[in-house]
Design an enzyme around this catalytic site. Structure first.
Site, PDB file in Angstrom:
ATOM      1  N   HIS A 113      -5.380   4.501   6.726  1.00  0.00           N
ATOM      2  CA  HIS A 113      -4.634   5.572   5.391  1.00  0.00           C
ATOM      3  C   HIS A 113      -3.383   6.117   5.604  1.00  0.00           C
ATOM      4  CE1 HIS A 113      -7.924   6.428   3.004  1.00  0.00           C
ATOM      5  NE2 HIS A 113      -8.993   6.781   3.894  1.00  0.00           N
ATOM      6  N   GLU A 163       0.615   5.653   0.013  1.00  0.00           N
ATOM      7  CA  GLU A 163       0.559   6.821   0.307  1.00  0.00           C
ATOM      8  C   GLU A 163       0.983   8.084  -0.032  1.00  0.00           C
ATOM      9  OE1 GLU A 163      -2.140   7.328   1.915  1.00  0.00           O
ATOM     10  OE2 GLU A 163      -1.773   5.110   2.705  1.00  0.00           O
ATOM     11  N   ASP A 205      -2.765  -0.055   6.603  1.00  0.00           N
ATOM     12  CA  ASP A 205      -3.932  -0.583   4.906  1.00  0.00           C
ATOM     13  C   ASP A 205      -3.279  -1.452   4.435  1.00  0.00           C
ATOM     14  OD1 ASP A 205      -4.756   1.494   5.839  1.00  0.00           O
ATOM     15  OD2 ASP A 205      -4.804   2.419   3.751  1.00  0.00           O
ATOM     16  N   ASP A 265       0.938  -1.115  -0.511  1.00  0.00           N
ATOM     17  CA  ASP A 265      -0.071  -0.377   0.109  1.00  0.00           C
ATOM     18  C   ASP A 265       0.708   1.158  -0.177  1.00  0.00           C
ATOM     19  OD1 ASP A 265      -3.012   0.768  -0.107  1.00  0.00           O
ATOM     20  OD2 ASP A 265      -1.559   1.856   2.180  1.00  0.00           O
TER      21      ASP A 265
END
Length: 605
Positions: free
Chosen positions: A188, A48, A193, A46
């Site tokens: 988030h 960001e 995540d 994942d």
């Protein structure tokens, strides 16, 4: 907050790279079942970022990943990434990642290689994978790092196929985490995540397992349109070889339902039980099937030919094409004192010349109209005596018939015209092309474009039919032709063709004497007798498949008995123009469809 180099937390059960390679190679040999999900290593990742699109300059601010196999966590990876750009306030609020947090974090040129090394040898998993994988691939290109070629699983895409509204209101990660009882709440942040995605992945695997999905290959091709009953029949393919051949689906009464061909029988038949085959008709067929018969062939061409012959023999209800090769039409130039063109259903032994075969009567009629436009041969039916004494028909008044019926033309003049007609049928198409082109130009000059279009279609039908007949006739006149081509595995595929029919096929073994093998193949090949028309010893479709193979790159003619030649001025040289016209017509947008046209801005006056 200071950030050290990427943190990698390894569980005690980490498998050494050499051991993973060993397991991988042994797994790949178990090809009849694919690669079981329980034996594969997945790297769930994942990201960001500072924005939604890398094309708009968005940067990665955090990478989190979890490596799992067989439900066990093997290791975790987490690092903040310095984007060297301001993090937008709303992104900072959403993720909790601020500019000060990433100030001392490694840049992407340091973080990305560490992640790629962590994930190497795994199947990459992400929720909405195009987003995360797209960012990673972009920066790999930017930094000059070769992308490892990961196989990718998208949990969002899978969820949309198996999760219903009763399970979750939508397929967002937060909703799916609740639905599958994840121990981690998505917030988030990349690692959290990724952990939640691991739980979602395992929940999806459990649900898919009940639907018969147990391998990565089945997972990658999964669709909800394939029923569980259809998937449960995948064992029907287990006895088939990994070799070229023909497969026949049979029902409980041993009737043939469907016939197909493949370079790899087992892999192709297995695809009928996965999403690779999602046609509703095929799902219905698989539901009726109780057995799959495989016929191994020496070469792919032999498999294609056998398929055509078996479809014509069994006429399976689920095959739409090639079931009725006998249902064709021919144009016949009759053999009589005053020859004419006739539309017939079969070739007989009458020394006449034939054009065809045509798969539909409509195409045959278009070609017939094109020939009548170029040659004023009589169109009345029945035989005429050597000295006819009838009255002329309206076609003679329109100068579209030489009118032998009322004695307007003598036998020699009529015979010369018929000789030109025969020449255009068998060797060239120039006079037909020139006559109809003149007619189209005249109609276009009068702005009668629809009428010109009718003549264009007639000409295209004739050119294609004449080209086909001339090419097929050239091969069917040849008593024997032996050709070879080196295949991808380095071995030579050999085919024996007699009068346009495939009589023998084989692959020269690596330890065999090539000349002796070819001679033995010739001796054991099917005996084929010449027939009556352009495709007497085989169907036109079979001979065309053979021609395509003979005209493919790398072919070597080993032996030719007789001649295999095509006319220099054959109709084939006119095909390119008509094919280009057809492609142009297909690309046009009808007037009643909406089109997006550019806006033209007029300068101010």
């Amino acid at each position: 907050m200071s950030t050290a180099p990427p943190a990698v937390r390894s569980a005690p059960a980490v498998v050494a790279p050499s051991e993973r390679a060993s397991r991988w190679s042994s797994q790949m040999s178990f090809d009849e079942l694919g690669r079981p999900l329980r034996d594969l290593t997945f790297c769930v990742v994942d990201l960001e970022t500072t924005g939604a699109a890398v094309s708009q300059g968005s940067m990665i601010t955090e990478i989190g990943a979890v490596k799992v196999r067989g439900g066990e966590v093997l290791g975790e990876f987490q690092t903040l990434v310095n984007p060297h750009a301001e993090i937008p306030p709303f992104i900072a609020v959403l993720t909790g990642i601020t500019n000060s947090m990433v100030a001392s974090a490694p840049a992407i040129d340091e973080a990305l290689p560490s992640f790629l090394e962590f994930a190497r040898g795994s199947v990459l998993v992400a929720h909405n994978a195009p987003f995360d994988v797209g960012f990673l691939q972009h920066f790999a290109r930017e930094l000059g790092h070769p992308w490892p070629g990961f196989e990718v699983v998208d949990t969002a895409r899978l969820a949309r196929r198996v999760v219903t509204r009763d399970d979750a209101p939508n397929c967002k990660l937060s909703s799916l985490a609740v639905a599958f009882g994840s121990s981690t709440t998505p917030n988030h942040r990349a690692l959290a995540d990724a952990r939640a995605t691991v739980d979602v992945l395992h929940g999806l695997f459990e649900r898919l397992g009940s639907l018969g999905v147990h391998t990565l290959e089945e997972l990658q091709t999964f669709t909800s349109r394939v029923s569980s009953a259809q998937r449960r029949k995948r064992h029907l393919a287990e006895h088939l070889p990994h070799a070229p051949g023909v497969y026949l689906f049979r029902d409980e009464r041993d009737r043939v339902l469907y016939i197909g061909t493949s370079r790899d029988l087992r892999s192709r038949v297995r695809s009928y039980f996965t999403a690779s085959e999602s046609r509703s008709r095929m799902g219905e067929m698989v539901g009726l099937a109780t057995r799959v018969q495989g016929i191994e062939c020496a070469t792919p061409l032999e498999a294609e030919v056998r398929e055509l012959r078996l479809i014509a023999q069994h006429k399976p209800r689920y095959n739409r094409r090639s079931r009725f090769p006998e249902k064709v039409h021919w144009l016949k130039l009759t053999q009589e004192p005053w020859p004419r063109l006739s539309l017939v259903r079969r070739v007989i032994d009458d020394d006449a010349d034939y054009l065809g075969p045509f798969s539909s009567r409509k195409r045959a009629e278009k070609s017939l109209a094109a020939l009548h436009e170029a040659f004023p041969v009589r169109q009345c039916s029945g035989r005429l005596p050597l000295a006819p004494s009838r009255s002329a028909c309206v076609l003679a008044e329109m100068d579209r018939c030489l009118a032998p019926c009322d004695g307007s033309v003598d036998l020699d003049t009529y015979a010369l015209m018929v000789a030109d007609l025969r020449d255009n049928l068998l060797r060239r198409a120039d006079q037909v092309v020139e006559a109809i082109t003149r007619r189209m130009n005249a109609l276009a000059a009068e702005q009668r474009f629809e009428d010109a279009g009718v003549h264009r279609d007639r000409l295209a039908a004739f050119v294609r039919a004449a080209s086909r007949t001339q090419r097929l006739s050239a091969l069917t006149r040849c008593p024997e032709l032996v050709a070879a081509r080196r295949e991808d595995d380095g071995r030579w595929a050999v085919h024996v063709v007699r009068h346009g029919r495939l009589a023998g096929a084989g692959v020269i073994p690596s330890d065999a004497h090539a000349r002796e093998y070819v001679e033995q193949l010739r001796l054991t090949s099917e005996a084929v007798s010449p027939g009556l028309g352009p495709t007497p010893a085989a169907t036109a479709e079979e001979t065309e498949k053979i021609l395509r193979w003979l005209e493919s790159p790398g072919i070597r003619l080993v032996h030719v008995e007789g001649e295999w030649t095509c006319p220099v001025r054959s109709a084939s040289r006119h095909l390119a123009a008509h094919d280009a016209v057809e492609q142009s017509r297909l690309s046009l947008v009808p007037f009643d469809e909406r089109r997006s046209l550019p806006t033209v801005h007029q300068p101010a006056r």
